[in-house]
Design a protein around this motif. Structure first.
Motif, PDB file in Angstrom:
ATOM      1  N   UNK A   1       0.809  -1.201   0.000  1.00  0.00           N
ATOM      2  CA  UNK A   1       0.000   0.000   0.000  1.00  0.00           C
ATOM      3  C   UNK A   1       0.845   1.255   0.000  1.00  0.00           C
ATOM      4  N   UNK A   2       0.184   2.355   0.271  1.00  0.00           N
ATOM      5  CA  UNK A   2       0.829   3.667   0.318  1.00  0.00           C
ATOM      6  C   UNK A   2       0.998   4.073   1.772  1.00  0.00           C
TER       7      UNK A   2
ATOM      8  N   UNK B   1       4.721   2.390   8.849  1.00  0.00           N
ATOM      9  CA  UNK B   1       4.908   0.934   8.899  1.00  0.00           C
ATOM     10  C   UNK B   1       3.899   0.227   8.011  1.00  0.00           C
ATOM     11  N   UNK B   2       4.291  -0.927   7.534  1.00  0.00           N
ATOM     12  CA  UNK B   2       3.413  -1.834   6.807  1.00  0.00           C
ATOM     13  C   UNK B   2       3.808  -3.253   7.160  1.00  0.00           C
ATOM     14  N   UNK B   3       2.858  -4.179   7.057  1.00  0.00           N
ATOM     15  CA  UNK B   3       3.178  -5.586   7.224  1.00  0.00           C
ATOM     16  C   UNK B   3       2.709  -6.352   5.996  1.00  0.00           C
ATOM     17  N   UNK B   4       3.643  -7.039   5.379  1.00  0.00           N
ATOM     18  CA  UNK B   4       3.326  -7.907   4.251  1.00  0.00           C
ATOM     19  C   UNK B   4       3.135  -9.332   4.746  1.00  0.00           C
ATOM     20  N   UNK B   5       2.219 -10.038   4.087  1.00  0.00           N
ATOM     21  CA  UNK B   5       1.975 -11.448   4.400  1.00  0.00           C
ATOM     22  C   UNK B   5       2.135 -12.276   3.144  1.00  0.00           C
TER      23      UNK B   5
ATOM     24  N   UNK C   1       8.039  -2.959  -5.887  1.00  0.00           N
ATOM     25  CA  UNK C   1       7.138  -4.108  -5.872  1.00  0.00           C
ATOM     26  C   UNK C   1       7.833  -5.200  -5.060  1.00  0.00           C
ATOM     27  N   UNK C   2       7.143  -5.722  -4.082  1.00  0.00           N
ATOM     28  CA  UNK C   2       7.699  -6.743  -3.200  1.00  0.00           C
ATOM     29  C   UNK C   2       7.142  -8.103  -3.616  1.00  0.00           C
ATOM     30  N   UNK C   3       8.057  -9.070  -3.747  1.00  0.00           N
ATOM     31  CA  UNK C   3       7.699 -10.414  -4.180  1.00  0.00           C
ATOM     32  C   UNK C   3       8.034 -11.429  -3.093  1.00  0.00           C
ATOM     33  N   UNK C   4       7.097 -12.324  -2.852  1.00  0.00           N
ATOM     34  CA  UNK C   4       7.338 -13.434  -1.950  1.00  0.00           C
ATOM     35  C   UNK C   4       8.032 -14.563  -2.722  1.00  0.00           C
ATOM     36  N   UNK C   5       8.956 -15.222  -2.064  1.00  0.00           N
ATOM     37  CA  UNK C   5       9.738 -16.284  -2.696  1.00  0.00           C
ATOM     38  C   UNK C   5       9.840 -17.480  -1.765  1.00  0.00           C
ATOM     39  N   UNK C   6       9.832 -18.661  -2.335  1.00  0.00           N
ATOM     40  CA  UNK C   6      10.074 -19.881  -1.559  1.00  0.00           C
ATOM     41  C   UNK C   6      10.950 -20.804  -2.388  1.00  0.00           C
ATOM     42  N   UNK C   7      11.791 -21.565  -1.716  1.00  0.00           N
ATOM     43  CA  UNK C   7      12.578 -22.532  -2.468  1.00  0.00           C
ATOM     44  C   UNK C   7      12.872 -23.756  -1.616  1.00  0.00           C
TER      45      UNK C   7
ATOM     46  N   UNK D   1       5.509 -15.536  -5.762  1.00  0.00           N
ATOM     47  CA  UNK D   1       4.154 -15.041  -5.709  1.00  0.00           C
ATOM     48  C   UNK D   1       4.035 -13.795  -6.576  1.00  0.00           C
ATOM     49  N   UNK D   2       2.811 -13.357  -6.777  1.00  0.00           N
ATOM     50  CA  UNK D   2       2.612 -12.096  -7.465  1.00  0.00           C
ATOM     51  C   UNK D   2       3.101 -10.959  -6.573  1.00  0.00           C
ATOM     52  N   UNK D   3       3.597  -9.917  -7.172  1.00  0.00           N
ATOM     53  CA  UNK D   3       4.126  -8.813  -6.408  1.00  0.00           C
ATOM     54  C   UNK D   3       3.048  -7.973  -5.758  1.00  0.00           C
ATOM     55  N   UNK D   4       3.453  -7.289  -4.712  1.00  0.00           N
ATOM     56  CA  UNK D   4       2.567  -6.336  -4.057  1.00  0.00           C
ATOM     57  C   UNK D   4       3.307  -5.001  -3.957  1.00  0.00           C
ATOM     58  N   UNK D   5       2.635  -3.939  -4.380  1.00  0.00           N
ATOM     59  CA  UNK D   5       3.284  -2.626  -4.453  1.00  0.00           C
ATOM     60  C   UNK D   5       3.355  -1.984  -3.074  1.00  0.00           C
ATOM     61  N   UNK D   6       4.539  -1.496  -2.748  1.00  0.00           N
ATOM     62  CA  UNK D   6       4.746  -0.686  -1.550  1.00  0.00           C
ATOM     63  C   UNK D   6       5.248   0.673  -2.009  1.00  0.00           C
ATOM     64  N   UNK D   7       4.529   1.711  -1.648  1.00  0.00           N
ATOM     65  CA  UNK D   7       4.912   3.065  -2.020  1.00  0.00           C
ATOM     66  C   UNK D   7       5.053   3.905  -0.757  1.00  0.00           C
ATOM     67  N   UNK D   8       6.231   4.485  -0.601  1.00  0.00           N
ATOM     68  CA  UNK D   8       6.504   5.334   0.565  1.00  0.00           C
ATOM     69  C   UNK D   8       6.654   6.767   0.061  1.00  0.00           C
ATOM     70  N   UNK D   9       5.673   7.573   0.401  1.00  0.00           N
ATOM     71  CA  UNK D   9       5.658   8.931  -0.130  1.00  0.00           C
ATOM     72  C   UNK D   9       4.800   9.820   0.752  1.00  0.00           C
TER      73      UNK D   9
END
Length: 114
Positions: free
Chosen positions: A9-10, A16-20, A91-97, A105-113
């Motif tokens: 989000x913005x 602060x933000x929390x990504x899941x 854009x933040x991407x979740x990764x697993x290996x 995963x699909x990205x989620x936009x983080x905008x700090x402004x």
């Protein structure tokens, strides 16, 4: 393995933000999960990673501000981002290996402004 990311989000600088990131499918095959980010015109870089044993690692630029954690019962990894800066915009991407496979995963936009 399927990864579903949420929480972007913005936010204003200093906020602060929390990504899941919720994982489903062949969960047993995952050795580590993490977050990457990609700003416009830049490469995708590792932000934070957590192993199945609970070890964590962070990019120098986020140490002391971001915390990665996992909830095994929910098969979910979180990225708590505090003291956000404009340069965290991406854009933040979740990764697993695991087992030689890598999942995104699909990205989620983080905008700090302001």
């Amino acid at each position: 393995v399927q990864l579903q990311a949420s929480g972007g989000g913005l936010v204003q600088p200093g906020g602060s933000l929390r990504l899941s990131c919720a994982a489903s499918g062949r969960i047993f095959s995952i050795n580590a999960m993490g977050w990457y980010r990609q700003a416009p015109g830049k490469q995708r870089d590792l932000v934070a990673v957590i192993t199945s044993g609970g070890s964590t690692d962070y990019a120098d630029s986020v140490k002391g501000r971001f915390t990665i954690s996992g909830d095994n019962a929910k098969n979910t990894v979180y990225l708590q981002m505090n003291f956000l800066k404009p340069e965290d915009t991406a854009v933040y991407y979740c990764n697993a290996h695991g087992y030689g496979m890598e999942y995104w995963g699909e990205g989620t936009q983080v905008t700090v402004s302001s």
